[in-house]
Motif scaffolding. Sequence first.
Motif, PDB file in Angstrom:
ATOM      1  N   PRO A  88       0.796  -1.231   0.000  1.00 11.82           N
ATOM      2  CA  PRO A  88       0.000   0.000   0.000  1.00 11.82           C
ATOM      3  C   PRO A  88       0.830   1.284   0.000  1.00 11.82           C
ATOM      4  CG  PRO A  88      -0.150  -1.096   2.133  1.00 11.82           C
ATOM      5  CD  PRO A  88       0.567  -2.036   1.207  1.00 11.82           C
ATOM      6  N   GLN A  89       2.070   1.215   0.415  1.00  5.80           N
ATOM      7  CA  GLN A  89       2.915   2.417   0.404  1.00  5.80           C
ATOM      8  C   GLN A  89       3.112   2.943  -1.016  1.00  5.80           C
ATOM      9  OE1 GLN A  89       3.848  -0.597   1.636  1.00  5.80           O
ATOM     10  NE2 GLN A  89       4.824  -0.369   3.630  1.00  5.80           N
ATOM     11  N   LEU A  90       3.126   2.044  -2.002  1.00  6.62           N
ATOM     12  CA  LEU A  90       3.308   2.474  -3.389  1.00  6.62           C
ATOM     13  C   LEU A  90       2.131   3.338  -3.833  1.00  6.62           C
ATOM     14  CD1 LEU A  90       4.986   2.460  -5.974  1.00  6.62           C
ATOM     15  CD2 LEU A  90       3.760   0.390  -6.662  1.00  6.62           C
ATOM     16  N   LEU A  91       0.923   2.903  -3.549  1.00  6.62           N
ATOM     17  CA  LEU A  91      -0.252   3.688  -3.907  1.00  6.62           C
ATOM     18  C   LEU A  91      -0.225   5.044  -3.200  1.00  6.62           C
ATOM     19  CD1 LEU A  91      -2.932   4.015  -5.361  1.00  6.62           C
ATOM     20  CD2 LEU A  91      -4.028   2.810  -3.458  1.00  6.62           C
ATOM     21  N   ALA A  92       0.147   5.048  -1.935  1.00  8.43           N
ATOM     22  CA  ALA A  92       0.223   6.309  -1.184  1.00  8.43           C
ATOM     23  C   ALA A  92       1.240   7.256  -1.828  1.00  8.43           C
ATOM     24  CB  ALA A  92       0.588   6.032   0.272  1.00  8.43           C
ATOM     25  N   ALA A  93       2.388   6.727  -2.237  1.00  7.85           N
ATOM     26  CA  ALA A  93       3.411   7.557  -2.885  1.00  7.85           C
ATOM     27  C   ALA A  93       2.919   8.068  -4.238  1.00  7.85           C
ATOM     28  CB  ALA A  93       4.704   6.766  -3.049  1.00  7.85           C
ATOM     29  N   CYS A  94       2.254   7.205  -5.000  1.00 10.93           N
ATOM     30  CA  CYS A  94       1.748   7.601  -6.317  1.00 10.93           C
ATOM     31  C   CYS A  94       0.709   8.707  -6.204  1.00 10.93           C
ATOM     32  CB  CYS A  94       1.171   6.398  -7.049  1.00 10.93           C
ATOM     33  SG  CYS A  94       2.426   5.270  -7.691  1.00 10.93           S
ATOM     34  N   ARG A  95      -0.079   8.677  -5.152  1.00 11.32           N
ATOM     35  CA  ARG A  95      -1.111   9.720  -4.969  1.00 11.32           C
ATOM     36  C   ARG A  95      -0.490  11.108  -4.838  1.00 11.32           C
ATOM     37  NH1 ARG A  95      -4.793   5.956  -1.538  1.00 11.32           N
ATOM     38  NH2 ARG A  95      -6.456   5.606  -3.054  1.00 11.32           N
ATOM     39  N   THR A  96       0.758  11.187  -4.384  1.00 12.98           N
ATOM     40  CA  THR A  96       1.411  12.493  -4.198  1.00 12.98           C
ATOM     41  C   THR A  96       1.986  13.045  -5.500  1.00 12.98           C
ATOM     42  OG1 THR A  96       3.625  11.638  -3.706  1.00 12.98           O
ATOM     43  CG2 THR A  96       2.073  11.801  -1.857  1.00 12.98           C
ATOM     44  N   LEU A  97       2.021  12.233  -6.567  1.00  5.04           N
ATOM     45  CA  LEU A  97       2.689  12.633  -7.806  1.00  5.04           C
ATOM     46  C   LEU A  97       1.798  13.414  -8.773  1.00  5.04           C
ATOM     47  CD1 LEU A  97       4.761   9.397  -8.486  1.00  5.04           C
ATOM     48  CD2 LEU A  97       5.524  11.536  -7.422  1.00  5.04           C
ATOM     49  N   GLY A  98       0.490  13.385  -8.565  1.00  3.14           N
ATOM     50  CA  GLY A  98      -0.400  14.140  -9.443  1.00  3.14           C
ATOM     51  C   GLY A  98      -0.556  13.566 -10.838  1.00  3.14           C
ATOM     52  N   GLY A  99      -0.360  12.272 -10.970  1.00  2.20           N
ATOM     53  CA  GLY A  99      -0.520  11.627 -12.268  1.00  2.20           C
ATOM     54  C   GLY A  99       0.721  11.742 -13.140  1.00  2.20           C
ATOM     55  N   CYS A 100       0.571  11.271 -14.376  1.00  8.67           N
ATOM     56  CA  CYS A 100       1.688  11.253 -15.319  1.00  8.67           C
ATOM     57  C   CYS A 100       1.135  11.260 -16.740  1.00  8.67           C
ATOM     58  CB  CYS A 100       2.548  10.007 -15.090  1.00  8.67           C
ATOM     59  SG  CYS A 100       3.995   9.877 -16.152  1.00  8.67           S
ATOM     60  N   PRO A 101       1.495  12.250 -17.543  1.00  9.89           N
ATOM     61  CA  PRO A 101       1.033  12.258 -18.935  1.00  9.89           C
ATOM     62  C   PRO A 101       1.662  11.121 -19.756  1.00  9.89           C
ATOM     63  CG  PRO A 101       1.786  14.438 -18.244  1.00  9.89           C
ATOM     64  CD  PRO A 101       2.216  13.462 -17.193  1.00  9.89           C
ATOM     65  N   THR A 102       0.991  10.737 -20.803  1.00 12.61           N
ATOM     66  CA  THR A 102       1.503   9.708 -21.710  1.00 12.61           C
ATOM     67  C   THR A 102       2.898  10.077 -22.200  1.00 12.61           C
ATOM     68  OG1 THR A 102      -0.735   9.142 -22.406  1.00 12.61           O
ATOM     69  CG2 THR A 102       1.048   8.492 -23.890  1.00 12.61           C
ATOM     70  N   GLY A 103       3.792   9.097 -22.143  1.00 15.39           N
ATOM     71  CA  GLY A 103       5.160   9.273 -22.628  1.00 15.39           C
ATOM     72  C   GLY A 103       6.135   9.785 -21.592  1.00 15.39           C
ATOM     73  N   GLU A 104       5.647  10.280 -20.466  1.00 18.19           N
ATOM     74  CA  GLU A 104       6.533  10.777 -19.415  1.00 18.19           C
ATOM     75  C   GLU A 104       6.793   9.690 -18.384  1.00 18.19           C
ATOM     76  OE1 GLU A 104       5.592  14.630 -17.856  1.00 18.19           O
ATOM     77  OE2 GLU A 104       5.157  15.431 -19.851  1.00 18.19           O
ATOM     78  N   ALA A 105       7.639   9.993 -17.397  1.00 17.40           N
ATOM     79  CA  ALA A 105       8.000   9.015 -16.373  1.00 17.40           C
ATOM     80  C   ALA A 105       8.064   9.688 -15.007  1.00 17.40           C
ATOM     81  CB  ALA A 105       9.341   8.373 -16.712  1.00 17.40           C
ATOM     82  N   ARG A 106       7.684   8.941 -13.988  1.00 15.16           N
ATOM     83  CA  ARG A 106       7.726   9.400 -12.596  1.00 15.16           C
ATOM     84  C   ARG A 106       8.390   8.323 -11.750  1.00 15.16           C
ATOM     85  NH1 ARG A 106       6.446  13.143 -15.240  1.00 15.16           N
ATOM     86  NH2 ARG A 106       4.651  14.517 -15.021  1.00 15.16           N
TER      87      ARG A 106
END
Length: 172
Positions: A45-63
Amino acid sequence: MHRPLLEARRVDITTLAVDAIVNAANAGLLGGGGVDGAIHRAAGPQLLAACRTLGGCPTGEARLTAGYRLPARWVIHTVGPVWQGGSAGEADALARCYRNSLALAETLQLRTLAFPAISCGVYGYPWEAATAIAVREVRAQLPRTRTLRAVLFACFSAEMLALYERALAAPP
């Protein structure tokens, strides 16, 4: 100058003890099906929590996030294109996924990296075309890297492995 190892194996990407694995994510980065769901389940679940802080990711980009419960230290999330017939810029978007993921790996000074077959699941990208783009882009970027020593294409099926092996065997 080193020559990084480039190979394909039929393996579950969530089991790889590499510096980073690449996640074929959706734009929200909030988990989903296929490899994305498998990575989220394995990381915890920590991964989902971390991803929520990133604000998404447009196609072709990387986070980037930590790998949490995965053997990999990092997860590079990239959003591949949904196949729309090939005339909507899908090839360029898919190529950017590989370029941006490799650039992030280089910034982190990673030595080992594993990619799934980006956009080849529910996004419907034709497998042969996708594997050719993946191999072409990784081959083009590797001479510019200072730290990468190995890049693995983690294949989910024997058919996908055969396509990657064919693409890797073709002259650059």
